[in-house]
Enzyme design. Structure first.
Site, mmCIF file in Angstrom:
data_model
loop_
_atom_site.group_PDB
_atom_site.id
_atom_site.type_symbol
_atom_site.label_atom_id
_atom_site.label_comp_id
_atom_site.label_asym_id
_atom_site.label_seq_id
_atom_site.Cartn_x
_atom_site.Cartn_y
_atom_site.Cartn_z
ATOM 1 N N LYS A 299 4.478 4.768 6.718
ATOM 2 C CA LYS A 299 5.121 5.959 6.140
ATOM 3 C C LYS A 299 5.282 7.082 7.165
ATOM 4 C CE LYS A 299 1.019 7.895 4.022
ATOM 5 N NZ LYS A 299 0.568 8.717 5.135
ATOM 6 N N ARG B 137 -2.670 13.997 -1.646
ATOM 7 C CA ARG B 137 -3.415 12.735 -1.673
ATOM 8 C C ARG B 137 -4.334 12.648 -2.890
ATOM 9 N NH1 ARG B 137 -3.245 11.649 4.133
ATOM 10 N NH2 ARG B 137 -4.171 9.676 4.706
ATOM 11 N N ARG C 80 -4.729 -2.721 16.154
ATOM 12 C CA ARG C 80 -4.190 -1.667 17.027
ATOM 13 C C ARG C 80 -5.156 -1.352 18.174
ATOM 14 N NH1 ARG C 80 -1.706 2.631 12.722
ATOM 15 N NH2 ARG C 80 -3.841 3.376 12.625
ATOM 16 N N ARG D 190 -10.688 3.626 3.785
ATOM 17 C CA ARG D 190 -9.466 4.424 3.609
ATOM 18 C C ARG D 190 -8.588 3.826 2.504
ATOM 19 N NH1 ARG D 190 -7.659 4.271 9.676
ATOM 20 N NH2 ARG D 190 -5.776 5.367 9.064
ATOM 21 N N ARG E 289 -9.357 2.871 17.967
ATOM 22 C CA ARG E 289 -9.745 4.134 17.321
ATOM 23 C C ARG E 289 -10.895 3.852 16.363
ATOM 24 N NH1 ARG E 289 -4.584 6.770 14.525
ATOM 25 N NH2 ARG E 289 -6.032 6.919 12.795
HETATM 26 P P1 AMP Z 1 -3.382 10.130 8.125
HETATM 27 O O1 AMP Z 1 -2.949 10.309 9.536
HETATM 28 O O2 AMP Z 1 -2.407 10.667 7.119
HETATM 29 O O3 AMP Z 1 -3.824 8.721 7.799
HETATM 30 O O4 AMP Z 1 -4.699 11.044 7.960
HETATM 31 C C1 AMP Z 1 -5.847 10.823 8.738
HETATM 32 C C2 AMP Z 1 -7.085 11.354 8.011
HETATM 33 O O5 AMP Z 1 -6.947 12.771 7.785
HETATM 34 C C3 AMP Z 1 -7.323 10.777 6.620
HETATM 35 O O6 AMP Z 1 -8.005 9.537 6.652
HETATM 36 C C4 AMP Z 1 -8.167 11.878 5.979
HETATM 37 O O7 AMP Z 1 -9.500 11.836 6.449
HETATM 38 C C5 AMP Z 1 -7.523 13.140 6.533
HETATM 39 N N1 AMP Z 1 -6.427 13.637 5.668
HETATM 40 C C6 AMP Z 1 -5.086 13.717 5.979
HETATM 41 N N2 AMP Z 1 -4.383 14.235 4.962
HETATM 42 C C7 AMP Z 1 -5.284 14.494 3.974
HETATM 43 C C8 AMP Z 1 -5.177 15.017 2.652
HETATM 44 N N3 AMP Z 1 -3.996 15.380 2.117
HETATM 45 N N4 AMP Z 1 -6.322 15.126 1.916
HETATM 46 C C9 AMP Z 1 -7.517 14.775 2.426
HETATM 47 N N5 AMP Z 1 -7.696 14.268 3.650
HETATM 48 C C10 AMP Z 1 -6.590 14.126 4.440
#
Ligand code: AMP
Length: 217
Positions: A13, A88, A127, A171, A160
């Site tokens: 996404k 989220r 990755r 996740r 990572r």
């Molecule tokens: P992403 O790059 O979108 O997968 O985000 C990486 C990490 O950031 C996630 O696994 C969460 O720990 C945190 N994160 C990003 N967006 C949110 C959100 N809207 N609510 C809570 N945690 C977030």
């Protein structure tokens, strides 16, 4: 164009949202990117979020809502926006409703990028990136010539912390428990469109464009 992209981690996404935002010349707002920048810069939010992100858990709603309010206050979102990774949780979706109503920029559509868990685990746990130059690899889909070594500068390939299988499953659990619950919130307003995320990136992008055309967005 005012869109929300929803999908599990590794569904692609982020890539799709970025490409669409560039094509349409509107801001791509990725809360994951904003948080990673805050961690790098060592801000108070970054210090609070670092451990949570590494463990694959969600950052508290009040922190996230504050981040989005601050981002919307920049003003460039009046022309449109693509939200990637926010909301989220249901409280985040409710806060976004209030904010976008106040600013008179309501969400027009929510694109849900579907992808099965096992495909995601394979995509993410494979990755790697070069510790020296950052070049990305995948052990199966984009392997280096010599395992564990960067083709460009011979640097070691690293994974990572949050890409380890246990963290990926954490996740994904969070996605199914909390994030999937926001879909009915938007279905009630007939805003949701489902996109098949397992195809090649160009085909997924074409499907997104078709969905937007059908919506006249
Ligand atoms: P992403 O790059 O979108 O997968 O985000 C990486 C990490 O950031 C996630 O696994 C969460 O720990 C945190 N994160 C990003 N967006 C949110 C959100 N809207 N609510 C809570 N945690 C977030």
């Amino acid at each position: 164009m005012r869109l929300v992209f929803v999908g599990p981690p590794g569904s692609g996404k982020g890539t799709q949202a970025k490409k669409l935002a560039e094509k349409r010349g509107i801001p791509h707002i990725s809360t994951g990117d904003i948080l990673r920048e805050a961690v790098k810069a060592g801000t108070p939010i970054g210090r609070k979020a670092a451990g949570i992100i590494a463990e694959g858990r969600l950052v508290p709603d009040d922190v996230m809502i504050g981040i989005i309010e601050e981002r919307f206050a920049k003003g460039d979102c009046a022309r449109g926006y693509i939200l990637d990774g926010f909301p989220r949780t249901v409280p985040q979706a409710q806060a976004l409703d209030t904010l976008t109503e106040r600013m008179k920029v309501p969400v027009q559509a929510v694109l849900v990028i579907d992808c099965r868990d096992e495909i995601i685990v394979e995509r993410i746990t494979g990755r790697r990136s070069c510790e020296k130059c950052g070049t990305p690899y995948h052990v199966k889909f984009m392997p280096p010539k010599e395992p564990g070594v960067c083709d460009k500068d011979g640097g070691p390939l690293v994974q990572r912390e949050d890409d380890q299988e246990s963290r990926v499953r954490e996740r994904l659990g969070g996605y199914h428990r909390q994030t999937a619950a926001i879909i009915p919130h938007y279905e009630r307003r007939n805003l949701v469109r489902r996109i098949k995320g397992e195809a090649a990136p160009e085909r997924v992008f074409a499907e997104i464009e078709r969905a937007l055309t059908a919506l006249r967005i």
